[in-house]
Motif scaffolding. Sequence first.
Motif, PDB file in Angstrom:
ATOM      1  N   GLU A   1     -24.150 -38.596  25.368  1.00 53.95           N
ATOM      2  CA  GLU A   1     -23.280 -39.096  26.309  1.00 53.95           C
ATOM      3  C   GLU A   1     -22.071 -39.178  25.530  1.00 53.95           C
ATOM      4  O   GLU A   1     -21.709 -40.403  25.027  1.00 53.95           O
ATOM      5  CB  GLU A   1     -23.399 -40.220  27.354  1.00 53.95           C
ATOM      6  CG  GLU A   1     -24.760 -39.862  28.255  1.00 53.95           C
ATOM      7  CD  GLU A   1     -24.973 -40.700  29.019  1.00 53.95           C
ATOM      8  OE1 GLU A   1     -24.142 -41.543  29.575  1.00 53.95           O
ATOM      9  OE2 GLU A   1     -26.223 -40.666  29.565  1.00 53.95           O
ATOM     10  N   GLY A   2     -21.117 -38.186  25.225  1.00 53.82           N
ATOM     11  CA  GLY A   2     -19.966 -38.290  24.318  1.00 53.82           C
ATOM     12  C   GLY A   2     -18.774 -38.963  24.956  1.00 53.82           C
ATOM     13  O   GLY A   2     -18.673 -39.001  26.259  1.00 53.82           O
ATOM     14  N   THR A   3     -17.730 -38.999  24.174  1.00 48.71           N
ATOM     15  CA  THR A   3     -16.417 -39.705  24.854  1.00 48.71           C
ATOM     16  C   THR A   3     -15.400 -38.614  24.434  1.00 48.71           C
ATOM     17  O   THR A   3     -15.117 -37.997  23.512  1.00 48.71           O
ATOM     18  CB  THR A   3     -16.133 -41.134  24.066  1.00 48.71           C
ATOM     19  OG1 THR A   3     -16.167 -40.954  22.824  1.00 48.71           O
ATOM     20  CG2 THR A   3     -17.205 -42.051  24.649  1.00 48.71           C
ATOM     21  N   LEU A   4     -14.165 -38.449  25.307  1.00 49.28           N
ATOM     22  CA  LEU A   4     -13.087 -38.029  25.106  1.00 49.28           C
ATOM     23  C   LEU A   4     -12.007 -38.967  25.198  1.00 49.28           C
ATOM     24  O   LEU A   4     -12.074 -40.032  25.662  1.00 49.28           O
ATOM     25  CB  LEU A   4     -13.030 -36.875  26.110  1.00 49.28           C
ATOM     26  CG  LEU A   4     -14.121 -35.719  26.204  1.00 49.28           C
ATOM     27  CD1 LEU A   4     -13.869 -34.981  27.368  1.00 49.28           C
ATOM     28  CD2 LEU A   4     -14.006 -34.850  25.107  1.00 49.28           C
ATOM     29  N   PRO A   5     -10.887 -38.455  24.691  1.00 49.46           N
ATOM     30  CA  PRO A   5      -9.880 -39.635  24.575  1.00 49.46           C
ATOM     31  C   PRO A   5      -9.318 -39.885  25.869  1.00 49.46           C
ATOM     32  O   PRO A   5      -9.686 -38.741  26.768  1.00 49.46           O
ATOM     33  CB  PRO A   5      -8.515 -38.802  23.541  1.00 49.46           C
ATOM     34  CG  PRO A   5      -9.290 -37.458  23.228  1.00 49.46           C
ATOM     35  CD  PRO A   5     -10.693 -37.452  23.829  1.00 49.46           C
ATOM     36  N   THR A   6      -8.393 -40.692  26.127  1.00 50.24           N
ATOM     37  CA  THR A   6      -8.084 -41.125  27.485  1.00 50.24           C
ATOM     38  C   THR A   6      -6.553 -40.663  27.423  1.00 50.24           C
ATOM     39  O   THR A   6      -5.820 -40.799  26.565  1.00 50.24           O
ATOM     40  CB  THR A   6      -8.045 -42.695  27.828  1.00 50.24           C
ATOM     41  OG1 THR A   6      -9.325 -42.939  27.611  1.00 50.24           O
ATOM     42  CG2 THR A   6      -7.574 -43.030  29.112  1.00 50.24           C
ATOM     43  N   VAL A   7      -6.256 -39.964  28.629  1.00 51.80           N
ATOM     44  CA  VAL A   7      -4.563 -39.654  28.727  1.00 51.80           C
ATOM     45  C   VAL A   7      -3.883 -40.777  28.575  1.00 51.80           C
ATOM     46  O   VAL A   7      -4.209 -41.553  29.374  1.00 51.80           O
ATOM     47  CB  VAL A   7      -4.414 -38.729  29.990  1.00 51.80           C
ATOM     48  CG1 VAL A   7      -2.859 -38.440  30.362  1.00 51.80           C
ATOM     49  CG2 VAL A   7      -5.380 -37.433  30.031  1.00 51.80           C
ATOM     50  N   GLY A   8      -2.994 -40.857  27.840  1.00 51.53           N
ATOM     51  CA  GLY A   8      -1.765 -41.732  27.540  1.00 51.53           C
ATOM     52  C   GLY A   8      -2.328 -42.865  26.523  1.00 51.53           C
ATOM     53  O   GLY A   8      -1.393 -43.517  25.901  1.00 51.53           O
ATOM     54  N   ALA A   9      -3.636 -42.650  25.934  1.00 52.62           N
ATOM     55  CA  ALA A   9      -3.863 -43.461  24.724  1.00 52.62           C
ATOM     56  C   ALA A   9      -3.149 -42.880  23.470  1.00 52.62           C
ATOM     57  O   ALA A   9      -2.582 -41.771  23.236  1.00 52.62           O
ATOM     58  CB  ALA A   9      -5.316 -43.291  24.654  1.00 52.62           C
ATOM     59  N   THR A  10      -3.126 -43.854  22.491  1.00 52.71           N
ATOM     60  CA  THR A  10      -2.485 -43.364  21.468  1.00 52.71           C
ATOM     61  C   THR A  10      -3.569 -43.060  20.234  1.00 52.71           C
ATOM     62  O   THR A  10      -4.563 -43.836  20.178  1.00 52.71           O
ATOM     63  CB  THR A  10      -1.554 -44.491  20.633  1.00 52.71           C
ATOM     64  OG1 THR A  10      -0.652 -44.894  21.646  1.00 52.71           O
ATOM     65  CG2 THR A  10      -0.922 -44.341  19.453  1.00 52.71           C
ATOM     66  N   VAL A  11      -3.304 -42.078  19.704  1.00 48.54           N
ATOM     67  CA  VAL A  11      -4.483 -41.682  18.594  1.00 48.54           C
ATOM     68  C   VAL A  11      -4.428 -42.492  17.655  1.00 48.54           C
ATOM     69  O   VAL A  11      -3.262 -43.078  16.940  1.00 48.54           O
ATOM     70  CB  VAL A  11      -3.887 -40.093  18.157  1.00 48.54           C
ATOM     71  CG1 VAL A  11      -5.010 -39.629  16.851  1.00 48.54           C
ATOM     72  CG2 VAL A  11      -3.963 -39.102  19.405  1.00 48.54           C
ATOM     73  N   GLY A  12      -5.611 -42.855  17.010  1.00 50.61           N
ATOM     74  CA  GLY A  12      -5.630 -43.966  15.782  1.00 50.61           C
ATOM     75  C   GLY A  12      -5.217 -43.156  14.461  1.00 50.61           C
ATOM     76  O   GLY A  12      -4.880 -41.711  14.603  1.00 50.61           O
ATOM     77  N   GLU A  13      -4.844 -44.109  13.750  1.00 49.61           N
ATOM     78  CA  GLU A  13      -4.491 -43.326  12.307  1.00 49.61           C
ATOM     79  C   GLU A  13      -5.496 -42.614  11.806  1.00 49.61           C
ATOM     80  O   GLU A  13      -6.593 -42.904  11.901  1.00 49.61           O
ATOM     81  CB  GLU A  13      -3.937 -44.569  11.345  1.00 49.61           C
ATOM     82  CG  GLU A  13      -2.833 -45.347  11.850  1.00 49.61           C
ATOM     83  CD  GLU A  13      -1.479 -44.395  11.814  1.00 49.61           C
ATOM     84  OE1 GLU A  13      -1.517 -43.518  11.059  1.00 49.61           O
ATOM     85  OE2 GLU A  13      -0.594 -44.689  12.512  1.00 49.61           O
ATOM     86  N   PHE A  14      -5.015 -41.390  10.887  1.00 45.81           N
ATOM     87  CA  PHE A  14      -5.871 -40.842  10.350  1.00 45.81           C
ATOM     88  C   PHE A  14      -5.390 -40.069   8.974  1.00 45.81           C
ATOM     89  O   PHE A  14      -3.925 -39.856   9.216  1.00 45.81           O
ATOM     90  CB  PHE A  14      -6.849 -39.584  11.124  1.00 45.81           C
ATOM     91  CG  PHE A  14      -6.039 -38.756  11.709  1.00 45.81           C
ATOM     92  CD1 PHE A  14      -5.514 -37.619  10.998  1.00 45.81           C
ATOM     93  CD2 PHE A  14      -5.294 -38.818  12.772  1.00 45.81           C
ATOM     94  CE1 PHE A  14      -4.654 -36.226  11.398  1.00 45.81           C
ATOM     95  CE2 PHE A  14      -4.452 -37.771  13.485  1.00 45.81           C
ATOM     96  CZ  PHE A  14      -4.106 -36.646  12.781  1.00 45.81           C
ATOM     97  N   THR A  15      -6.104 -39.581   8.081  1.00 47.65           N
ATOM     98  CA  THR A  15      -5.430 -38.723   7.050  1.00 47.65           C
ATOM     99  C   THR A  15      -6.608 -37.737   6.950  1.00 47.65           C
ATOM    100  O   THR A  15      -7.789 -37.961   6.995  1.00 47.65           O
ATOM    101  CB  THR A  15      -5.052 -39.438   5.912  1.00 47.65           C
ATOM    102  OG1 THR A  15      -6.470 -40.102   5.117  1.00 47.65           O
ATOM    103  CG2 THR A  15      -4.156 -40.403   5.889  1.00 47.65           C
TER     104      THR A  15
END
Length: 187
Positions: free
Chosen positions: A50-64
């Motif tokens: 049971e996976g998750t997807l991002p929420t509309v309006g959320a800010t993406v976390g930092e990544f490199t």
Amino acid sequence: MAVMWAAIVLVGAVCALDLVLTLGVVRRLKEHTAHLERLLQGGPAGAALEGTLPTVGATVGEFTATTLDGEEIARSSLSGETLVAFFSPGCAPCVEKLPGFLAHARERIGGRSLILAIVAPGEPAATAEMTAELRQVATVVVDEDFSDGVANAFSVTEYPAFCLVDSEGTVLAVERDVARLAAPAER
């Protein structure tokens, strides 16, 4: 007369037992169907069903991350309205939706610079085949560090997933099918 009553009681008991067993089978079939539906939604090997997807309006976390072309990317390198796609080589729905994504990406304004494809690690031959197709239309990252990589920054554990993200890293739209992503004028 006693034999007839014994036969009636025996038939009644057998019918009651049959009814109980049938109800148990129906309950198990419902559980089985729900489990199969979760499996068909796909995901990388070892990911939660049971996976998750991002929420509309959320800010993406930092990544490199490092693309297959050797370029370093981060959330701050997202420019314009970027289409971000998440695939897993061992995922049947991902393989099914890949041709539609490729067609959509070829028609998208901005080309490769505004399309980012994230591929979960998988069987090497399947990963190589998928990334070769994706490299034609997108900047590609193989997300080797699944627990702390790009997918984690986007809160994605369900594949395939398609997101539109603005230059500040805000999620504008999320879909499981790229064909359902609205054009900017439609949002």
